[in-house]
Design a protein around this motif. Structure first.
Motif, PDB file in Angstrom:
ATOM      1  N   ASN A   1      -1.793  -3.514  -6.775  1.00  0.00           N
ATOM      2  CA  ASN A   1      -3.111  -3.648  -6.157  1.00  0.00           C
ATOM      3  C   ASN A   1      -3.638  -5.072  -6.323  1.00  0.00           C
ATOM      4  OD1 ASN A   1      -5.616  -2.372  -4.956  1.00  0.00           O
ATOM      5  ND2 ASN A   1      -6.455  -3.095  -6.886  1.00  0.00           N
ATOM      6  N   ASP A   2      -3.395  -5.657  -7.506  1.00  0.00           N
ATOM      7  CA  ASP A   2      -3.810  -7.042  -7.730  1.00  0.00           C
ATOM      8  C   ASP A   2      -3.064  -7.994  -6.801  1.00  0.00           C
ATOM      9  OD1 ASP A   2      -5.539  -6.239  -9.696  1.00  0.00           O
ATOM     10  OD2 ASP A   2      -4.201  -6.731 -11.364  1.00  0.00           O
TER      11      ASP A   2
ATOM     12  N   GLU B   1      -1.890  -7.297  -3.897  1.00  0.00           N
ATOM     13  CA  GLU B   1      -2.464  -7.113  -2.554  1.00  0.00           C
ATOM     14  C   GLU B   1      -3.814  -7.831  -2.444  1.00  0.00           C
ATOM     15  OE1 GLU B   1      -4.689  -3.622  -0.024  1.00  0.00           O
ATOM     16  OE2 GLU B   1      -3.185  -3.023  -1.492  1.00  0.00           O
ATOM     17  N   GLN B   2      -4.666  -7.669  -3.448  1.00  0.00           N
ATOM     18  CA  GLN B   2      -6.004  -8.253  -3.381  1.00  0.00           C
ATOM     19  C   GLN B   2      -5.979  -9.778  -3.387  1.00  0.00           C
ATOM     20  OE1 GLN B   2      -8.734  -6.490  -2.762  1.00  0.00           O
ATOM     21  NE2 GLN B   2      -7.381  -4.714  -2.691  1.00  0.00           N
ATOM     22  N   HIS B   3      -4.933 -10.344  -3.977  1.00  0.00           N
ATOM     23  CA  HIS B   3      -4.836 -11.808  -4.022  1.00  0.00           C
ATOM     24  C   HIS B   3      -4.451 -12.394  -2.662  1.00  0.00           C
ATOM     25  CE1 HIS B   3      -4.199 -11.846  -8.655  1.00  0.00           C
ATOM     26  NE2 HIS B   3      -5.463 -11.819  -8.325  1.00  0.00           N
TER      27      HIS B   3
ATOM     28  N   SER C   1      -5.493  -9.339   3.088  1.00  0.00           N
ATOM     29  CA  SER C   1      -5.730  -7.928   2.781  1.00  0.00           C
ATOM     30  C   SER C   1      -7.128  -7.496   3.189  1.00  0.00           C
ATOM     31  CB  SER C   1      -5.542  -7.674   1.281  1.00  0.00           C
ATOM     32  OG  SER C   1      -6.515  -8.362   0.523  1.00  0.00           O
ATOM     33  N   ARG C   2      -8.065  -8.447   3.294  1.00  0.00           N
ATOM     34  CA  ARG C   2      -9.432  -8.114   3.681  1.00  0.00           C
ATOM     35  C   ARG C   2      -9.538  -7.783   5.160  1.00  0.00           C
ATOM     36  NH1 ARG C   2     -10.797 -13.444   0.800  1.00  0.00           N
ATOM     37  NH2 ARG C   2     -10.796 -12.823  -1.405  1.00  0.00           N
TER      38      ARG C   2
ATOM     39  N   ARG D   1       0.830  -1.209   0.000  1.00  0.00           N
ATOM     40  CA  ARG D   1       0.000   0.000   0.000  1.00  0.00           C
ATOM     41  C   ARG D   1       0.864   1.259   0.000  1.00  0.00           C
ATOM     42  NH1 ARG D   1      -4.479  -2.119   4.460  1.00  0.00           N
ATOM     43  NH2 ARG D   1      -5.584  -3.541   3.045  1.00  0.00           N
TER      44      ARG D   1
END
Length: 251
Positions: A239-240, A242-244, A248-249, A38
């Motif tokens: 960002n991808d 991180e989202q994987h 991250s959630r 981030r």
């Protein structure tokens, strides 16, 4: 029997403690990894805005040609030449430097590492050229303000003033300024070429950077090659990544 139960209890406690330590260490690493990703995305966003400011300054500077032309002042006209430049901040590399010197960088895929290294190498080159340009500006002639007022010159009333009519000191300052601007022009173009190499297609159009896109990379404006990502694309890639991460959630 009691001794066996005690041993089992101690072993179970030890395993639980080790598991808790491992889980804490693992979650801490995951938290640091997400925060690092981030931080780089935020840094790239800030650098995009600074690049926009720098490109605007340099393209405007290339268009200011008055000191490169013969100076002629119409009758009774007072001419002022100002050359004052306010430099935007350097592009930042702090977040990337922190990640590069940790194990987290090696956990990224080779393609992402190459993209990061490529973009930040260009950012470093922009910073070094920017510093060189700043030294040229401030260490050589500095901020310039030249005033040419025909009423103060030894000429006939209502006649035009050519550069040969100017005082020797003013002619020398104009000569110095021309020499400085010639040196700056090449630095300006070099910086703009570097900016164009990592600018998104939208930014290239917005800032009219097409003339500075290097030969052989025209196709990049429509579809950047995998080994030459721009800042916006790199932010999307990170960002991808991180989202994987399932963590991250929760972070």
């Amino acid at each position: 029997m009691v001794e066996t139960e005690a041993v089992i209890s101690i072993l179970a406690g030890g395993v639980t403690a080790l598991f808790a330590v491992f889980l804490t260490f693992y979650l801490r690493n995951q938290w640091q990894e997400i925060q690092s990703l981030r931080a780089i995305q935020t840094e790239l966003e800030q650098n995009t805005e600074r690049m926009r400011d720098l490109a605007t300054l340099l393209t405007g500077d290339l268009q200011r040609q008055q000191v490169d032309l013969p100076i002629e002042v119409p009758p009774g006209t007072r001419l002022e030449i100002r050359y004052v430049v306010s430099f935007p901040s350097s592009l930042s590399t702090t977040a990337f430097d922190q990640v590069k010197h940790t194990g987290m960088f090696l956990r990224l895929s080779p393609d992402v590492r190459r993209s990061l290294l490529g973009v930040y190498d260009t950012i470093d080159r922009i910073n070094r050229l920017r510093q060189h340009r700043e030294r040229l500006h401030f260490d050589d002639i500095g901020n310039v303000h030249i005033v040419i007022d025909p009423s103060e010159l030894d000429i006939e009333p209502d006649t035009s003033v050519s550069e040969t009519d100017l005082p020797a000191e003013t002619r020398q300052r104009l000569s110095d300024l021309r020499q400085l601007r010639r040196a700056m022009k090449e630095v300006n173009r070099s910086i703009l070429r570097l900016i164009a190499s990592i600018a998104s297609p939208a930014m290239i159009d917005e800032l009219d950077l097409e003339p500075f896109v290097e030969r052989g990379r025209d196709s990049r404006v429509e579809s950047p090659p995998s080994d030459g990502v721009d800042l916006e694309e790199l932010r999307s890639i990170l960002n991808d990544v991180e989202q994987h991460s399932v963590w991250s959630r929760f972070m």
